[in-house]
Design a protein around this motif. Sequence first.
Motif, PDB file in Angstrom:
ATOM      1  N   UNK A   5       0.825  -1.216   0.000  1.00 47.87           N
ATOM      2  CA  UNK A   5       0.000   0.000   0.000  1.00 47.87           C
ATOM      3  C   UNK A   5       0.858   1.264   0.000  1.00 47.87           C
ATOM      4  N   UNK A   6       0.317   2.318  -0.566  1.00 50.43           N
ATOM      5  CA  UNK A   6       0.972   3.628  -0.533  1.00 50.43           C
ATOM      6  C   UNK A   6       0.609   4.289   0.787  1.00 50.43           C
ATOM      7  N   UNK A  30       6.362   7.278  -3.550  1.00 52.12           N
ATOM      8  CA  UNK A  30       5.708   6.647  -2.415  1.00 52.12           C
ATOM      9  C   UNK A  30       6.630   5.647  -1.745  1.00 52.12           C
ATOM     10  N   UNK A  31       6.275   5.268  -0.533  1.00 53.75           N
ATOM     11  CA  UNK A  31       7.076   4.331   0.252  1.00 53.75           C
ATOM     12  C   UNK A  31       7.272   2.986  -0.452  1.00 53.75           C
ATOM     13  N   UNK A  32       6.380   2.612  -1.359  1.00 51.11           N
ATOM     14  CA  UNK A  32       6.497   1.338  -2.056  1.00 51.11           C
ATOM     15  C   UNK A  32       7.262   1.451  -3.382  1.00 51.11           C
ATOM     16  N   UNK A  33       7.791   2.656  -3.679  1.00 49.75           N
ATOM     17  CA  UNK A  33       8.567   2.859  -4.900  1.00 49.75           C
ATOM     18  C   UNK A  33       7.778   3.442  -6.060  1.00 49.75           C
ATOM     19  N   UNK A  34       6.452   3.459  -5.983  1.00 47.65           N
ATOM     20  CA  UNK A  34       5.636   4.050  -7.036  1.00 47.65           C
ATOM     21  C   UNK A  34       5.894   5.550  -7.133  1.00 47.65           C
ATOM     22  N   UNK A  35       5.754   6.106  -8.330  1.00 52.07           N
ATOM     23  CA  UNK A  35       5.808   7.562  -8.520  1.00 52.07           C
ATOM     24  C   UNK A  35       4.493   7.999  -9.142  1.00 52.07           C
TER      25      UNK A  35
END
Length: 56
Positions: A5-6, A30-35
């Motif tokens: 989750x973000x 985001x903490x999960x690597x998503x931009x």
Amino acid sequence: MTPQPRLIGKPIIRILCQKTNTLVGYLYQWNNGDVQPAWLNEAMAEVRYEPMADAA
């Protein structure tokens, strides 16, 4: 997109209008690597990206 989750996002890049050089949004990581872009108004196609460190 990752299955995590973000939870926490931070702005890493300023998004500037290519024609006027004005700020139109930020690119968040985001903490999960998503931009993900966050636009101040409507999304634009003709933009340039400026790292936050160079903006200071």
